[in-house]
Every structure is written in structure tokens, then in C-alpha cells.
Design a protein around this motif. Structure first.
Motif, PDB file in Angstrom:
ATOM      1  N   UNK A  28     -39.639  -5.081  24.263  1.00  0.00           N
ATOM      2  CA  UNK A  28     -39.974  -6.421  24.712  1.00  0.00           C
ATOM      3  C   UNK A  28     -39.072  -7.027  25.772  1.00  0.00           C
ATOM      4  N   UNK A  29     -38.052  -6.320  26.216  1.00  0.00           N
ATOM      5  CA  UNK A  29     -37.130  -6.864  27.218  1.00  0.00           C
ATOM      6  C   UNK A  29     -37.650  -6.566  28.620  1.00  0.00           C
ATOM      7  N   UNK A  30     -37.568  -7.563  29.516  1.00  0.00           N
ATOM      8  CA  UNK A  30     -38.009  -7.383  30.899  1.00  0.00           C
ATOM      9  C   UNK A  30     -36.795  -7.363  31.834  1.00  0.00           C
ATOM     10  N   UNK A  31     -36.674  -6.290  32.583  1.00  0.00           N
ATOM     11  CA  UNK A  31     -35.643  -6.195  33.628  1.00  0.00           C
ATOM     12  C   UNK A  31     -36.369  -6.347  34.963  1.00  0.00           C
ATOM     13  N   UNK A  32     -36.630  -7.616  35.340  1.00  0.00           N
ATOM     14  CA  UNK A  32     -37.412  -7.889  36.543  1.00  0.00           C
ATOM     15  C   UNK A  32     -36.597  -7.673  37.816  1.00  0.00           C
ATOM     16  N   UNK A  46     -29.735  -9.543  44.050  1.00  0.00           N
ATOM     17  CA  UNK A  46     -30.979  -8.805  44.238  1.00  0.00           C
ATOM     18  C   UNK A  46     -31.071  -7.610  43.300  1.00  0.00           C
ATOM     19  N   UNK A  47     -29.957  -7.315  42.613  1.00  0.00           N
ATOM     20  CA  UNK A  47     -29.910  -6.198  41.679  1.00  0.00           C
ATOM     21  C   UNK A  47     -29.280  -6.656  40.362  1.00  0.00           C
ATOM     22  N   UNK A  48     -29.828  -6.154  39.257  1.00  0.00           N
ATOM     23  CA  UNK A  48     -29.270  -6.465  37.940  1.00  0.00           C
ATOM     24  C   UNK A  48     -28.087  -5.575  37.608  1.00  0.00           C
ATOM     25  N   UNK A  49     -28.036  -4.423  38.231  1.00  0.00           N
ATOM     26  CA  UNK A  49     -26.948  -3.492  37.977  1.00  0.00           C
ATOM     27  C   UNK A  49     -26.910  -2.443  39.064  1.00  0.00           C
ATOM     28  N   UNK A  50     -25.732  -1.867  39.287  1.00  0.00           N
ATOM     29  CA  UNK A  50     -25.555  -0.893  40.363  1.00  0.00           C
ATOM     30  C   UNK A  50     -24.705   0.274  39.872  1.00  0.00           C
TER      31      UNK A  50
END
Length: 474
Positions: free
Chosen positions: A200-204, A124-128
Motif C-alpha cells: 500500500x505504500x506509494x513512492x511517487x 526530484x528524487x526520493x533516493x539516490x
């Protein structure tokens, strides 16, 4: 038969049981500063961090400015905040690691109960990032984002490894002379987050930093710097909490956000500080042409809060959206809102603010919409709604509107009221208890804010509302 006064006394909660949020660990540390704010203390902090000279110079300028500035006269009374009683730097008994298993057991257990690593495991998270007292103790990010050039690290690492980027943006949103507690922040800042999202990068899938203050009589002063480059997207989540002590704690963080041309940043915050905390945070964003900042804010803790996220719409067609909710209970004075500066043509802003107050709590909306002379064709809509749960509580709306051009479309709406007895009667006639009926009304009032949050944070917000309501209605 009991009088209304006797009923209120019987159901009144003197000390709110906040469950996992009030769990305290033994106060352990590797090192800490003496109480107060002096040049010697600042030099000690800088030396422990092995900082470059240019950062120490900023700290020393900020110390001097702190003692030159007075507390704001328009804000809640801050006389109880005596810097001589505050420990401004505490290095926890833990090092920064990327492996959760290596975090000391007591700290790890605290964050486990708060659900921090679980959300990361479930993708649920890309990074913490997890900060404990004055230092970040855990940081990790998915390899996929690293491969795309996304930088997400603690702010101290950024000062060492990306000094040119930091120097270009640090203090450009929030000058150290902005107000007394901005000066305090820059003098003793420690920990925080640094994010750079390339063009242009998406961190959804969101990045998240969580700040936990465990020490009594201390301050937390993290610095967050986020840069979203042209055409990029990022959702960043900030969580905060602390256990209750019978001494004053202070939170004076700094958040500087930069949204480049055509980029979008969503910045979500749930603050759940304890009732001995003075939350004097400063958040600001500069938005360039066709960029967009989305603020989602929930304030559920602290004795006193002064928090007004600001959007500076610097480029044509830049946009700002603010969605916020504040819940003030007994002994709380939460002075919150937002500021928007329309500084370019055809910019637009939307403010949707809600507040709930009970048991004599004070919830203030304090906002600013400023349209400069060259910001022709700009639009702004402000909506403030306040719900008071009893006769003792207070809610005020204090908007400032400053317009320097005739070519502008601006609307402001404010509603203040109490729970409708007819609504409660109708729900009770359907077999629902009075307490649950009132809870349903409050949750319905807050629902537009909850739906803007990620699922786990919407659940947390509803849990916090339930905690606030327990024992107060009946």
C-alpha cells in the motif's frame, strides 16, 4: 561541384564528441581482480565482500556454467568479447557513504557533471544510489520513505542485512543457466540496488541508481532486485554511462523485478554507454494478479547491445507496457526489443518501440509475445517504427508470436522508412535550415518516448539525439 559521396565524407564524424560523458578520471583503485574468469578470481571477490557461503556457492556454479555455454548463434557477433581480456572486479578508491561531501573529489565531480546529486537536492528524487566501477560509493534516501518501511540500499548491504528476503527472490526471475552472460553475471556480480516497497505504500517521487564505469578493459555486473508488495507503487530510474576507450568493455548486469497483486512498478532506463561497450544486460519482471509493469527504455550507446526486457504475466489481469527507443550510429549494432509471456487469463500487453539509425548503424527490433494455453482472454498490441537517416543504415523487425489458445486478441504493426524529402522541403521553404529540419523530424519521431520520461531525463534524451545528429547531416 562536390558529389554526394564527397559531401558525406566531409560531414562524417569519425569520433563522436560526447561531452561530459567521455570525461575520464585517473584509473585509481583499492583492489582489483586479475583479468579473466576463474574459480580463484570468484573466491577473491567473495572474500573481499565477506559474503555468506551460499552466495559463494552460486558464484562457483555460475563460473562452471559460463564455460559450458556458447555465445548465442542468432545474436550479433560477440567474438570480440574475450573474458580473458576483461577485469571483472575493481574496487574503487572510495567507501560507501551517505554524505555526498565525503565522496572522493574526482568521483564526486564526475557525478556532479552528470547531475546526479542536483536532482536529489531539488527533491526530484526520493533516493539516490551511485555506483563507480564495481562498487556503490554513495547511497541515500528521504526519511519519509524510511518511516513508511521502504528499503532502498545497495545490493551487497541487502545480502548482509536482509538475507532471508534476498534468498527468497535472488535468481528466481533470471536463472544463472539462462544464457552465457547471465552465468557471467552471477559469477562476478558486484554492486547494484535493492528495493522493497511495503503493502500500500506509494513512492511517487522516483528512486534512482546511476552506474558509471570509468576503468578501461573492465566489466560492470551490478545486480538490481526490486520487490513491490501488494497495492504499492514505485518509479525506479536507472542511468548508465562510460567514457570511450580503445579496448572492449562489457556490461552484463542483472535486473530482477517482482510486482505483487495490485501493485505497479515503472522502470525507466537511459543507457548511454560508449562505443567500445558490449551491453549484454538481462532484465526480467514477474507480475502477479492485477499488477502492472511499465518499462521505459532509451538505448543510445554501446558498440553492440543485446537487451530484451521480459515481462512474465503470471496473475490474472496482469499488465505490461513497454515504451522504448534505440539510436544506432556509425559502428553500432543495437539488437533490442522486449519479451512478454502471457501466462494467466485476461492479461494484456502493449509494446511501442521506435528506432533511429544513421551512418550505417544497425537497429534491430527483436521481440517475443507468447500466450500460453491457459491465458484465455488475453490482449497484446505491438507497434514497431524505424527511421533511417541515410542509404547505408539498416533496420529490421524480427517479431516472434507464439499463441497456444484461440481466445486471444493480438495485433502487430511495423513501419520502416526514411525521412520524407517533401517534409524537409516544406520546412526549408519556411526558412528552416536542412540540418535543423531533419533534426526536428527526428525529435518529433522520438517525442512519444520522451514524454514518458521524467523531465530531466527527457532533456538528456533530447541532448543525446542532438549529439548523435551533429555533423551527420549537411
Amino acid at each position: 561541384m562536390e558529389t554526394n559521396k564527397e559531401i558525406r565524407k566531409r560531414t562524417q564524424v569519425e569520433e563522436l564528441d560526447r561531452g561530459i560523458y567521455d570525461i575520464k578520471n585517473e584509473f585509481k583503485y583499492k583492489s582489483k581482480s586479475e583479468k579473466g574468469l576463474t574459480e580463484e578470481i570468484v573466491r577473491q571477490i567473495s572474500k573481499e565482500k565477506n559474503e555468506p557461503d551460499w552466495m559463494l556457492e552460486i558464484r562457483l556454479m555460475a563460473v562452471k556454467k559460463f564455460y559450458e555455454l556458447d555465445n548465442p548463434t542468432w545474436a550479433p557477433n560477440l567474438d570480440e568479447v574475450n573474458i580473458d581480456d576483461i577485469t571483472t572486479y575493481i574496487r574503487p578508491d572510495a567507501d560507501l557513504v551517505e554524505d555526498w561531501a565525503q565522496v572522493p573529489e574526482d568521483i564526486k565531480n564526475t557525478f556532479d557533471m552528470l547531475g546526479i546529486p542536483e536532482a536529489e537536492k531539488e527533491k526530484n528524487l526520493s533516493g539516490v544510489g551511485a555506483q563507480y566501477d564495481s562498487e556503490v560509493v554513495y547511497h541515500n534516501m528521504q526519511q519519509e520513505l524510511l518511516d513508511q518501511g521502504v528499503i532502498y540500499t545497495d545490493f551487497e548491504t541487502a545480502v548482509r542485512e536482509y538475507p532471508e528476503i534476498v534468498k527468497e527472490y535472488f535468481m528466481k526471475c533470471i536463472p544463472y543457466s539462462d544464457h552465457k552472460y547471465a552465468a557471467l553475471h552471477y559469477a562476478v556480480w558486484s554492486g547494484g540496488s535493492f528495493v522493497y516497497v511495503p503493502k500500500g505504500v506509494r513512492v511517487d517521487v522516483p528512486l534512482q541508481s546511476y552506474f558509471r564505469l570509468n576503468a578501461p578493459g573492465a566489466g560492470q555486473f551490478e545486480h538490481t532486485l526490486i520487490i513491490i508488495d501488494e497495492g504499492a507503487y514505485c518509479h525506479f530510474i536507472e542511468g548508465c554511462s562510460a567514457p570511450k576507450y580503445n579496448v572492449v568493455n562489457v556490461h552484463a548486469g542483472g535486473v530482477e523485478l517482482f510486482v505483487k497483486e495490485g501493485a505497479t512498478l515503472r522502470y525507466s532506463t537511459i543507457e548511454n554507454w560508449s562505443r567500445n561497450m558490449y551491453n549484454l544486460n538481462t532484465k526480467r519482471c514477474i507480475v502477479e494478479k492485477d499488477g502492472k509493469i511499465e518499462w521505459v527504455s532509451g538505448s543510445f550507446g554501446s558498440k553492440v547491445s543485446c537487451l530484451y526486457p521480459m515481462s512474465i504475466l503470471k496473475g490474472e489481469n496482469a499488465k505490461s507496457e513497454f515504451t522504448g527507443i534505440t539510436f544506432a550510429g556509425k559502428g553500432q549494432y543495437l539488437d533490442t526489443g522486449t519479451k512478454v509471456i502471457h501466462a494467466a487469463p485476461n492479461t494484456s500487453s502493449t509494446v511501442n518501440s521506435k528506432s533511429i539509425s544513421k551512418d550505417g548503424g544497425v537497429a534491430i527490433y527483436r521481440g517475443l509475445v507468447k500466450v500460453t494455453k491457459n491465458a484465455t482472454g488475453s490482449k497484446s498490441t505491438v507497434s514497431c517504427e524505424s527511421l533511417m537517416l541515410d542509404q547505408e543504415s539498416r533496420s529490421d523487425t524480427i517479431p516472434v508470436i507464439d499463441i497456444a489458445t484461440q481466445d486471444v486478441d493480438l495485433g502487430h504493426e511495423a513501419k520502416i522508412g526514411r525521412i520524407d524529402d517533401e517534409v524537409i522541403f516544406y520546412l526549408m521553404s519556411r526558412g528552416i535550415s536542412e540540418a535543423e529540419a531533419k533534426s526536428m523530424v527526428v525529435r518529433g519521431f522520438a517525442e512519444p518516448i520522451a514524454k514518458e520520461l521524467p523531465l530531466e531525463y527527457a532533456v538528456e534524451m533530447n541532448n543525446l539525439i542532438s549529439l548523435e545528429l551533429e555533423g551527420t547531416i549537411g
